[in-house]
Design a protein around this motif. Structure first.
Motif, PDB file in Angstrom:
ATOM      1  N   ASP A   1      -6.649  -2.129   0.778  1.00  0.00           N
ATOM      2  CA  ASP A   1      -6.072  -0.794   0.608  1.00  0.00           C
ATOM      3  C   ASP A   1      -7.112   0.185   0.053  1.00  0.00           C
ATOM      4  OD1 ASP A   1      -4.593   1.428   0.113  1.00  0.00           O
ATOM      5  OD2 ASP A   1      -3.150   0.486  -1.230  1.00  0.00           O
ATOM      6  N   THR A   2      -7.544   1.100   0.901  1.00  0.00           N
ATOM      7  CA  THR A   2      -8.573   2.079   0.490  1.00  0.00           C
ATOM      8  C   THR A   2      -8.089   2.880  -0.725  1.00  0.00           C
ATOM      9  OG1 THR A   2      -8.832   2.374   2.849  1.00  0.00           O
ATOM     10  CG2 THR A   2     -10.131   3.815   1.453  1.00  0.00           C
TER      11      THR A   2
ATOM     12  N   PRO B   1     -14.383  -3.617   9.134  1.00  0.00           N
ATOM     13  CA  PRO B   1     -13.686  -2.848   8.079  1.00  0.00           C
ATOM     14  C   PRO B   1     -12.578  -3.717   7.461  1.00  0.00           C
ATOM     15  CG  PRO B   1     -13.589  -1.726  10.215  1.00  0.00           C
ATOM     16  CD  PRO B   1     -14.247  -3.028  10.455  1.00  0.00           C
TER      17      PRO B   1
ATOM     18  N   GLU C   1      -9.837  -3.291   5.687  1.00  0.00           N
ATOM     19  CA  GLU C   1      -8.412  -2.933   5.889  1.00  0.00           C
ATOM     20  C   GLU C   1      -7.932  -3.402   7.252  1.00  0.00           C
ATOM     21  OE1 GLU C   1      -9.951   0.462   3.321  1.00  0.00           O
ATOM     22  OE2 GLU C   1     -10.718  -0.768   4.925  1.00  0.00           O
TER      23      GLU C   1
ATOM     24  N   GLN D   1     -13.600  -1.392  -9.537  1.00  0.00           N
ATOM     25  CA  GLN D   1     -13.351  -0.582  -8.339  1.00  0.00           C
ATOM     26  C   GLN D   1     -14.659  -0.256  -7.616  1.00  0.00           C
ATOM     27  OE1 GLN D   1     -10.734   2.369 -10.280  1.00  0.00           O
ATOM     28  NE2 GLN D   1      -9.231   1.887  -8.721  1.00  0.00           N
TER      29      GLN D   1
ATOM     30  N   ARG E   1     -15.601  -1.196  -3.821  1.00  0.00           N
ATOM     31  CA  ARG E   1     -16.095  -0.222  -2.829  1.00  0.00           C
ATOM     32  C   ARG E   1     -17.395  -0.725  -2.183  1.00  0.00           C
ATOM     33  NH1 ARG E   1     -13.706   3.702  -6.399  1.00  0.00           N
ATOM     34  NH2 ARG E   1     -15.610   4.137  -7.534  1.00  0.00           N
TER      35      ARG E   1
ATOM     36  N   SER F   1       0.895  -1.164   0.000  1.00  0.00           N
ATOM     37  CA  SER F   1       0.000   0.000   0.000  1.00  0.00           C
ATOM     38  C   SER F   1       0.929   1.208   0.000  1.00  0.00           C
ATOM     39  CB  SER F   1      -0.869   0.011   1.256  1.00  0.00           C
ATOM     40  OG  SER F   1      -1.567  -1.191   1.341  1.00  0.00           O
TER      41      SER F   1
ATOM     42  N   ALA G   1     -16.521  -3.465   0.261  1.00  0.00           N
ATOM     43  CA  ALA G   1     -15.907  -2.883   1.463  1.00  0.00           C
ATOM     44  C   ALA G   1     -16.986  -2.263   2.345  1.00  0.00           C
ATOM     45  CB  ALA G   1     -14.865  -1.842   1.066  1.00  0.00           C
ATOM     46  N   SER G   2     -17.955  -1.554   1.698  1.00  0.00           N
ATOM     47  CA  SER G   2     -19.041  -0.926   2.468  1.00  0.00           C
ATOM     48  C   SER G   2     -19.867  -1.981   3.190  1.00  0.00           C
ATOM     49  CB  SER G   2     -19.960  -0.117   1.542  1.00  0.00           C
ATOM     50  OG  SER G   2     -19.212   0.850   0.885  1.00  0.00           O
TER      51      SER G   2
ATOM     52  N   ARG H   1      -8.564   1.364  -4.106  1.00  0.00           N
ATOM     53  CA  ARG H   1      -9.955   1.313  -4.585  1.00  0.00           C
ATOM     54  C   ARG H   1     -10.360   2.597  -5.284  1.00  0.00           C
ATOM     55  NH1 ARG H   1     -11.126  -1.316   0.495  1.00  0.00           N
ATOM     56  NH2 ARG H   1     -12.010   0.543   1.436  1.00  0.00           N
TER      57      ARG H   1
END
Lengths: 694, 83
Positions: free
Chosen positions: A219-220, A251, A253, A235, A239, A72, A242-243, A223
């Protein structure tokens, strides 16, 4: 350096690891190359490659990638490593095998990166470097257990001594081992998200779907930043996944990081035995003084001053020899060739012009030797630590000091080394001020002019020291002013740097590096500078002046000088100096050649055996105006020196700045700004000095 | 001593790395702030032992056999307990 794609048919092996772990030393040991190494983080900032032959006779392409603490990225050089390993670069397929170089003395810190590399799905071999140092620190690593825990081969090696190189080459036999499965497991929600995303990416035709799925969730930044290898839909899907995880209070990460650290703790407790607490090392004892708020600065000043003094003090003997060599050549040519243009071209053009630059080779060699020893010892990072406080006043951090110090050798690697800086604003500021670090190309001009101002090696060292301090001080002031004008919505840059243990520099490498730089300087003198002095000789010799008239004034060069004279006269210069300054925009060293050629052409007297540099200095110091006053008083010399501190007379630097900032606006703005500042500063010094009665 | 009491005592003795005394050993308990990912990756991860070597505007610490220099602002993001 091989360009990407040159060895596309060869299997590709990449060397990766933390900054300053010894990747390039290992690369050199494996391939027999002599790439730049140093004992501080951030020496390698771009991908480079060479061919390697295994003991079984197979050819491989070995990639040396910039050091990274993680996949990252926090800076542009780390981005290169991530993109190569994920196969995200166009025309650059991901490597077939990765050698992860790990410092045995701090294994625990390195394993996070190793796990990230294993997660890319590429087969991994661990090169365990500096096992001896680990044992000195009371750590005993069971390599077999480590290999079993991580399911990858672990080879103990030492790039500097060649230990383990054969074993490492033997592990590169075909076929390469299969990829190692992932060692950690996240909570159910995260595992489901990885699997769902992997399927989506695979359906979308994205290669290495599993590796991309993990990295997109871990890795935010990955994205949201533009990725040519990934579709925007991929992507968006990442996202959404991840949400979903965040909504379930997992979360991705944090969960993935935590799972990896759990795996690290398990691996370390199984494979490493601590044999007692770490004793104070020699590095710690040195650092008590080298990093001390008072003694640290005394040592820093003494190191710098000793370097400049030795350059002045010890260069004399080889310089005399070079001078004698050029003097003998000029005499030989004068006695062998009949009088005429050919003799003039060779003795007054080529020998005087090139000789006036080559004469300063010993100083260049000493400067590079000094920088090589500093880079190899580990002191560079200490200097950065000390300078952090000073740099912070200018809106920078100690991290900027490393590229700036490299700029004393040459601005180009310095500008490129700024890739290690993670704050974009700090990186831009560093690049913009870097050409004010006096590079080695300025040395011939400084060494020609400083003895015209002061006598004695101590006084000359002081002036030299002041010139470097002036360039650096003004650069920091400029960073402070520019920093307020460049609007970037980012937090204040923070200093974070690893201080390597002190080491005896690898003298063999330092000498090879210095020899390489000396040969490159001679090559420049024998090609670019030779070409320019021949042109300058022709411009100064033609058209021929009628009998009784001044040849230089009649020549093209003389007319150029006359045309530029009104512009440079306020600086205390004449047309000859103005012309020499113009020609040095091709290469700074040409100033010396230009002065030598125009004086030689202008001189009616027969060629004598005087030393080249003394001859130019004598001509400068004895030149008179029509009213009998000195043509080049000390104030003029000072104004000229000031101009050379500040002028950006290096086209390759401008091109590299354009590439690094991706903007002609910054590159050309820097060129125009520095040229204008150089003129104004020289003007202020000359006119101010005159007002004060000098 | 009950687990709850041990945790409470540890919580009470926790401090930020910038407040920690020079020459003492600590263990990282948590990281909080914008740079915590970067700090973890360089070595300041939870449960890692840290020795503070020098204080000032820039701190010097020994982490896992390596000397790391970090700014005071970053040190504020590392929560440690004495060991």
């Amino acid at each position: 350096m091989s360009e990407s794609g040159e060895h596309t048919l060869l299997p590709k092996v990449a060397l990766v690891g933390h900054p300053n772990v010894g990747k390039t030393t290992l690369f050199n040991a494996l391939t027999g190359e002599n790439r730049r190494v140093g004992n501080y983080p951030g020496v390698t900032v771009e991908r480079s490659s060479a061919t390697l032959r295994t003991p079984h006779g197979h050819e491989l392409e070995l990639l040396d990638l910039p050091g990274a603490y993680s996949l990252s990225p926090n800076s542009p050089d780390e981005t290169v490593t991530r993109d190569v390993l994920l196969g995200d670069l166009p025309d650059e397929p991901a490597p077939d095998l990765v050698i992860c170089v790990v410092d045995a003395a701090s294994l625990e810190r390195h394993l996070y990166f190793v796990l990230q590399v294993i997660d890319t799905g590429i087969p991994v071999v661990i090169a365990l470097n500096q096992v001896d140092r680990a044992e000195d620190k009371g750590l005993r690593i069971n390599r077999q257990v480590l290999a079993d825990e991580l399911e990858v081969p672990v080879i103990a090696c030492q790039g500097t001594t060649g230990r383990g190189i054969i074993q490492l080459k033997q592990t590169l036999r075909f076929p390469f081992p299969p990829p190692t499965p992932r060692h950690w497991k996240g909570p159910g929600a995260v595992e489901k998200a990885i699997e769902k995303l992997r399927k989506k990416l695979a359906e979308a035709g994205i290669e290495r779907a599993q590796a991309h799925a993990i990295h997109l969730l871990a890795d935010t930044g990955y994205r949201v930043e533009a990725q040519s290898h990934l579709t925007p839909e991929a992507q968006v899907a990442a996202r959404e996944m991840a949400s979903e995880c965040i909504a379930k209070d997992h979360p991705p990460e944090d969960e993935i990081t935590e799972a990896r650290f759990l795996c690290i703790r398990r691996t370390i407790s199984a494979s490493v035995i601590e044999k007692g607490s770490e004793a104070e090392s020699l590095s710690d004892k040195i650092d008590r003084y080298a990093l001390h708020p008072f003694w640290g600065w005394v040592i820093f000043g003494a190191v710098m001053f000793a370097a400049f003094w030795s350059i002045f003090r010890f260069a004399g003997i080889p310089m005399d020899l070079i001078e004698k060599g050029f003097g003998a050549m000029a005499s030989g040519v004068s006695s062998l060739l009949p009088e005429g243009d050919l003799r003039d071209l060779i003795s007054k053009g080529v020998i005087e012009g090139v000789g006036s630059v080559v004469i300063f080779l010993p100083q260049i060699v000493l400067l590079f030797l000094f920088i090589g020893l500093l880079e190899g010892s580990g002191y560079m990072a200490r200097a950065a630590f000390l300078m952090d406080k000073v740099m912070s006043r200018a809106g920078l951090t100690g991290k900027s000091f490393l590229p700036l110090l490299s700029g004393f050798a040459c601005a180009i690697p310095g500008v490129m080394a700024a890739r290690t800086i993670n704050s974009p604003k700090e990186r831009l500021l560093t690049i913009l001020i870097l050409p004010w670090m006096s590079c080695s190309a300025r040395l011939p001009v400084y060494f020609l002019l400083i003895p015209l101002l002061v006598v004695g090696s101590l006084a000359q060292t002081m002036v030299m020291f002041l010139m470097y301090a002036l360039g650096t001080g003004t650069a920091l002031l400029a960073a402070w002013i520019l920093g307020k004008r460049i609007e970037r919505s980012e937090p204040t840059p923070q200093f974070l740097l690893e201080l390597p243990p002190y080491r005896l520099p690898d003298f063999g490498y330092v000498l090879r590096h210095v020899l390489g730089r000396a040969l490159s300087f001679l090559k420049k003198a024998g090609t670019v500078i030779l070409g320019i002095v021949i042109i300058l000789w022709a411009l100064s010799s033609y058209p021929k002046a009628p009998e009784g008239e001044d040849q230089l004034a009649h020549s093209v060069m003389g007319r150029i000088g006359q045309a530029i004279e009104p512009v440079v006269e306020p600086l205390g210069w004449d047309g000859r100096m103005g012309g020499a300054m113009l020609t040095s925009f091709a290469a700074r060293e040409v100033f010396n050649g230009s002065m030598a050629v125009t004086f030689a052409v202008d001189e009616d007297a027969e060629e004598d055996d005087d030393a080249v540099r003394d001859k130019i200095r004598e001509r400068i110091s004895t030149a008179k105006k029509e009213d009998g006053s000195p043509r080049y008083p000390p104030l003029t010399i000072l104004s000229l020196l000031i101009f050379y501190i500040y002028a950006l007379q290096c086209l390759p630097t401008t091109i590299v700045v354009k590439n690094e900032t991706r903007s002609w606006r910054w590159a050309l703005g820097q060129l125009a700004g520095m040229s204008a500042f150089a003129y104004v500063a020289a003007l202020a010094v000359y006119q101010g000095g005159k007002l004060m009665g000098f | 001593m009950s687990v709850g009491l041990t945790e409470a005592l540890e919580r009470d003795s926790a401090l930020n790395l910038d407040q920690a005394a020079v020459g003492c050993n600590f263990q990282v308990t948590s990281l909080k702030g914008p740079a915590c990912r970067q700090l973890r990756e360089i070595g300041f991860c939870e449960e890692m032992r840290v020795r503070k070597i020098a204080d000032g505007r820039t701190l010097l610490c020994a982490v896992c056999g390596t000397r790391l220099a970090l700014s005071r602002t970053l040190a504020k993001q590392v929560r440690v307990t004495p060991v």
